[in-house]
Design a protein around this motif. Structure first.
Motif, PDB file in Angstrom:
ATOM      1  N   SER A 254     -11.778   2.633 -11.939  1.00 23.76           N
ATOM      2  CA  SER A 254     -12.383   3.642 -11.083  1.00 23.76           C
ATOM      3  C   SER A 254     -12.682   4.928 -11.854  1.00 23.76           C
ATOM      4  N   GLU A 255     -13.916   5.416 -11.713  1.00 24.22           N
ATOM      5  CA  GLU A 255     -14.303   6.663 -12.372  1.00 24.22           C
ATOM      6  C   GLU A 255     -13.497   7.832 -11.822  1.00 24.22           C
ATOM      7  N   ASN A 256     -13.295   7.833 -10.512  1.00 27.28           N
ATOM      8  CA  ASN A 256     -12.414   8.817  -9.882  1.00 27.28           C
ATOM      9  C   ASN A 256     -11.070   8.140  -9.634  1.00 27.28           C
ATOM     10  N   PRO A 257      -9.967   8.702 -10.129  1.00 25.52           N
ATOM     11  CA  PRO A 257      -8.671   8.035 -10.031  1.00 25.52           C
ATOM     12  C   PRO A 257      -8.347   7.591  -8.610  1.00 25.52           C
ATOM     13  N   SER A 258      -7.840   6.367  -8.481  1.00 27.62           N
ATOM     14  CA  SER A 258      -7.477   5.849  -7.163  1.00 27.62           C
ATOM     15  C   SER A 258      -6.256   4.962  -7.286  1.00 27.62           C
ATOM     16  N   ILE A 259      -5.480   4.941  -6.222  1.00 31.21           N
ATOM     17  CA  ILE A 259      -4.320   4.055  -6.136  1.00 31.21           C
ATOM     18  C   ILE A 259      -4.715   2.838  -5.301  1.00 31.21           C
ATOM     19  N   GLU A 260      -4.404   1.658  -5.836  1.00 29.57           N
ATOM     20  CA  GLU A 260      -4.628   0.403  -5.123  1.00 29.57           C
ATOM     21  C   GLU A 260      -3.281  -0.117  -4.653  1.00 29.57           C
ATOM     22  N   ILE A 261      -3.259  -0.730  -3.485  1.00 26.02           N
ATOM     23  CA  ILE A 261      -2.007  -1.273  -2.972  1.00 26.02           C
ATOM     24  C   ILE A 261      -2.310  -2.516  -2.138  1.00 26.02           C
ATOM     25  N   LEU A 262      -1.577  -3.592  -2.393  1.00 23.77           N
ATOM     26  CA  LEU A 262      -1.781  -4.834  -1.664  1.00 23.77           C
ATOM     27  C   LEU A 262      -1.109  -4.768  -0.305  1.00 23.77           C
ATOM     28  N   CYS A 263      -1.718  -5.450   0.666  1.00 26.35           N
ATOM     29  CA  CYS A 263      -1.253  -5.368   2.056  1.00 26.35           C
ATOM     30  C   CYS A 263      -0.949  -6.746   2.634  1.00 26.35           C
TER      31      CYS A 263
ATOM     32  N   LEU B   5      -6.457  -7.007  13.731  1.00 27.48           N
ATOM     33  CA  LEU B   5      -5.251  -7.178  12.942  1.00 27.48           C
ATOM     34  C   LEU B   5      -4.882  -5.850  12.298  1.00 27.48           C
ATOM     35  N   TYR B   6      -3.633  -5.736  11.915  1.00 29.74           N
ATOM     36  CA  TYR B   6      -3.191  -4.604  11.098  1.00 29.74           C
ATOM     37  C   TYR B   6      -3.054  -5.069   9.653  1.00 29.74           C
ATOM     38  N   VAL B   7      -3.412  -4.189   8.710  1.00 26.26           N
ATOM     39  CA  VAL B   7      -3.069  -4.404   7.304  1.00 26.26           C
ATOM     40  C   VAL B   7      -2.069  -3.320   6.922  1.00 26.26           C
ATOM     41  N   VAL B   8      -0.910  -3.759   6.428  1.00 23.39           N
ATOM     42  CA  VAL B   8       0.212  -2.851   6.162  1.00 23.39           C
ATOM     43  C   VAL B   8       0.579  -2.944   4.684  1.00 23.39           C
ATOM     44  N   PRO B   9       0.669  -1.798   3.989  1.00 21.80           N
ATOM     45  CA  PRO B   9       0.873  -1.818   2.538  1.00 21.80           C
ATOM     46  C   PRO B   9       2.264  -2.276   2.119  1.00 21.80           C
TER      47      PRO B   9
ATOM     48  N   LEU C 243      -2.009  11.030   4.252  1.00 20.78           N
ATOM     49  CA  LEU C 243      -1.525   9.996   3.335  1.00 20.78           C
ATOM     50  C   LEU C 243      -0.253   9.344   3.876  1.00 20.78           C
ATOM     51  N   ASP C 244       0.648  10.162   4.405  1.00 20.94           N
ATOM     52  CA  ASP C 244       1.890   9.646   4.967  1.00 20.94           C
ATOM     53  C   ASP C 244       1.613   8.690   6.124  1.00 20.94           C
ATOM     54  N   ALA C 245       0.644   9.042   6.963  1.00 19.21           N
ATOM     55  CA  ALA C 245       0.304   8.192   8.112  1.00 19.21           C
ATOM     56  C   ALA C 245      -0.270   6.853   7.661  1.00 19.21           C
ATOM     57  N   ILE C 246      -1.143   6.881   6.660  1.00 21.51           N
ATOM     58  CA  ILE C 246      -1.750   5.648   6.161  1.00 21.51           C
ATOM     59  C   ILE C 246      -0.675   4.719   5.594  1.00 21.51           C
ATOM     60  N   LEU C 247       0.208   5.290   4.786  1.00 21.88           N
ATOM     61  CA  LEU C 247       1.231   4.487   4.127  1.00 21.88           C
ATOM     62  C   LEU C 247       2.329   4.041   5.089  1.00 21.88           C
ATOM     63  N   SER C 248       2.456   4.706   6.224  1.00 25.54           N
ATOM     64  CA  SER C 248       3.492   4.360   7.194  1.00 25.54           C
ATOM     65  C   SER C 248       3.048   3.277   8.164  1.00 25.54           C
ATOM     66  N   ALA C 249       1.801   3.340   8.601  1.00 26.28           N
ATOM     67  CA  ALA C 249       1.358   2.473   9.697  1.00 26.28           C
ATOM     68  C   ALA C 249       0.265   1.491   9.319  1.00 26.28           C
ATOM     69  N   GLY C 250      -0.360   1.666   8.150  1.00 19.31           N
ATOM     70  CA  GLY C 250      -1.462   0.784   7.801  1.00 19.31           C
ATOM     71  C   GLY C 250      -2.709   1.121   8.592  1.00 19.31           C
ATOM     72  N   GLU C 251      -3.593   0.120   8.749  1.00 17.95           N
ATOM     73  CA  GLU C 251      -4.852   0.346   9.456  1.00 17.95           C
ATOM     74  C   GLU C 251      -5.292  -0.938  10.147  1.00 17.95           C
ATOM     75  N   ARG C 252      -6.260  -0.795  11.069  1.00 18.96           N
ATOM     76  CA  ARG C 252      -6.809  -1.946  11.792  1.00 18.96           C
ATOM     77  C   ARG C 252      -7.982  -2.559  11.025  1.00 18.96           C
ATOM     78  N   VAL C 253      -8.124  -3.903  11.126  1.00 16.04           N
ATOM     79  CA  VAL C 253      -9.283  -4.598  10.558  1.00 16.04           C
ATOM     80  C   VAL C 253      -9.710  -5.699  11.527  1.00 16.04           C
ATOM     81  N   ASP C 254     -10.907  -6.211  11.321  1.00 15.34           N
ATOM     82  CA  ASP C 254     -11.457  -7.294  12.149  1.00 15.34           C
ATOM     83  C   ASP C 254     -11.061  -8.632  11.543  1.00 15.34           C
ATOM     84  N   GLY C 255     -10.075  -9.285  12.150  1.00 14.69           N
ATOM     85  CA  GLY C 255      -9.582 -10.553  11.622  1.00 14.69           C
ATOM     86  C   GLY C 255     -10.600 -11.673  11.661  1.00 14.69           C
ATOM     87  N   SER C 256     -11.507 -11.678  12.643  1.00 13.43           N
ATOM     88  CA  SER C 256     -12.474 -12.774  12.764  1.00 13.43           C
ATOM     89  C   SER C 256     -13.476 -12.778  11.623  1.00 13.43           C
TER      90      SER C 256
END
Length: 498
Positions: free
Chosen positions: A105-114, A90-94, A64-77
């Protein structure tokens, strides 16, 4: 414990006992651990204006710490058509302040804009949220002032026709249950949007009510409180998402389209704005509209035709911008005037603050200050608007007006009183574009204003122009006149815009 925070509808704010603007990475981790939440979803806005999602099942604190620290890669095209597949990672960073608990969500989830970043770790210059940020930063640097925005989000709910307590055709403004069938849906939306972090002013039924065959159409509006430009855009996007999720749950159709049918009220997405200096609203001076406000209005009117390129992006947008439908057609402004492009809404000035004492005789009242409420409203945009680019365009226009030498003279010249549809001012008024094609031409003619300081990258402006012209809808209204079936087909093609 802070009582105001304890009453906040956002569960994270209540738990953490801090404003969302103060959220940190550790706060989000703390909340997820305490509530045993294992799902995290990244959300971000692509070219089509809709929220996209990337889902994570959290395997542990380190993950979780890694995801929130660095974001993730996505296909910009796949998210932006003007990006080449050969170099599109591209990177998406929260953005931590946007975190909220998913209410569906039936199972609790946190949403965050990037936000989007390129391969060098730089904010993607053509990303909608970055264009908006650049526009406001440029405005603040050049003027020493800041801006706040709020949106008025109008929409239709379409359901099976019901015979008990039918609504009155085109008379739905502020209607209540049982004549307003979807007041309950609207109130549920208000609650859920607030839980997601939205700051809501109010909601109500709107004018548009009509039936067609076995179908009933009912119009509603949600208006927000003024916030910084980036959050103003975020909360409107979340509101659209919440309303669509509710519609899916209730098995009804919802549409933000600018026009549902000819002859009935269309749906706008009006933007109110104000200018602040040192945290104080300066739209008024001695209870009258200030010179700053008039200069802002002049700047908006000077580029209003080009602003439609961001706020009125589909052919049916221009079926709404017609006379006698509470939508603007000409470039002008006025006080309390819904036929004008820019309206100065009724303010709490000139002694009206005493109304509360008259309404409550013999009751001790300590009225709240109303000095900060004055805004000006831009009435052209509709539900097809790219929200980030529209607000960025308005900020750019406001800065343009503050720098124009003759802005006060222009404001005076373009002021109107009374309904312009009943009596056109002497000398006439310039018209807004009547098609996407014309809108694209107007943007091309004034692109230098938006491209200055690289606020709007050249390729974004070019892409916008080409996309608008590609509709080939010049003279569309004339071509469709009297052809109800063809109009219906066009409306249905764009019923779910942005």
């Amino acid at each position: 414990m802070n009582l105001s925070l304890s009453l906040n509808p956002n569960p994270l704010v209540r738990f953490l006992q801090k404003k969302s603007s103060e959220f940190t990475k550790e706060d989000i981790i703390k909340y997820m651990e305490a509530n045993e939440i294992q799902m995290l979803n990244f959300r971000y806005v692509a070219e089509d204006g809709r929220l996209k999602s990337l889902n994570f099942v959290v395997s542990g604190r380190e993950h979780l710490d890694a995801i929130l620290s660095a974001g993730e890669r996505v296909d910009g095209s796949s998210l932006f058509s003007f990006m080449e597949a050969g170099s599109s990672d591209l990177y998406v960073v929260p953005r931590y302040r946007t975190a909220f608990l998913n209410p569906f969500s039936e199972n609790p989830s946190i949403e965050i804009l990037c936000s989007f970043y390129d391969h060098k770790g730089q904010a993607l210059e053509s990303a909608p949220e970055n264009i908006l940020r650049k526009a406001h930063n440029n405005f603040m640097a050049n003027t020493g002032m800041s801006m706040k925005f709020l949106g008025e989000l109008e929409y239709y709910v379409n359901s099976e026709r019901r015979s008990i307590f039918p609504g009155s055709d085109q008379k739905g403004y502020h209607e209540s249950e049982p004549f307003a069938k979807f007041e309950g849906m609207r109130k549920e939306a208000l609650k859920l949007i607030a839980q997601c972090g939205g700051q809501i002013k109010y909601g109500h039924a709107e004018v548009g009510t009509f039936t067609a065959g076995n179908e009933a159409y009912e119009q509603h509006e949600i208006e927000f409180l003024p916030t910084d430009p980036e959050f103003a855009a975020d909360q409107m996007l979340l509101a659209k998402w919440v309303l669509r999720m509710l519609a899916e749950k209730l098995d009804v159709e919802i549409s933000f389209a600018p026009k549902i049918t000819v002859g009935k009220a269309g749906s706008g997405l009006h933007f109110h704005m104000l200018v602040e200096k040192d945290g104080k609203n300066i739209m008024l001076n001695d209870s009258k509209l200030s010179d700053v406000a008039k200069r802002v209005i002049a700047g908006i009117l000077d580029v209003a035709d080009a602003l439609t390129a961001f706020g009125n992006t589909i052919p049916t947008s221009y079926l709404r911008l017609v006379p006698h439908q509470e939508a603007p057609t000409n470039i002008c402004w006025g006080d309390r005037n819904r036929s004008a492009l820019v309206r100065v809404p009724l303010g709490w000035t000139g002694g009206v603050e005493n109304m509360i004492f008259d309404a409550n005789p013999n009751v001790e009242v300590n009225p709240a200050s109303t000095d900060s409420k004055q805004t000006v409203e831009f009435r052209a945009p509709d539900g097809s608007a790219n929200i980030h680019l529209t607000i960025a365009g308005l900020i750019t226009a406001a800065g343009h007006g503050l720098m124009m030498d003759d802005s006060l003279e222009r404001a005076e010249k373009l002021y109107v009183s009374g309904n312009i549809f009943d009596k056109m001012p002497e000398g006439g008024l310039e018209q807004l574009p009547t098609s996407c094609y014309e809108s694209g031409i107007c943007l091309d003619n004034k692109r230098a204003i938006f491209e200055q300081n690289n606020i709007f990258p050249e390729r974004v402006i070019t892409h916008t122009i080409n996309k608008l012209k590609a509709f080939e809808d010049k003279d569309l209204s004339e071509r469709l006149y009297g052809k109800n079936e063809a109009i219906r087909e066009l409306v249905m093609e764009f019923i779910h815009c942005q």
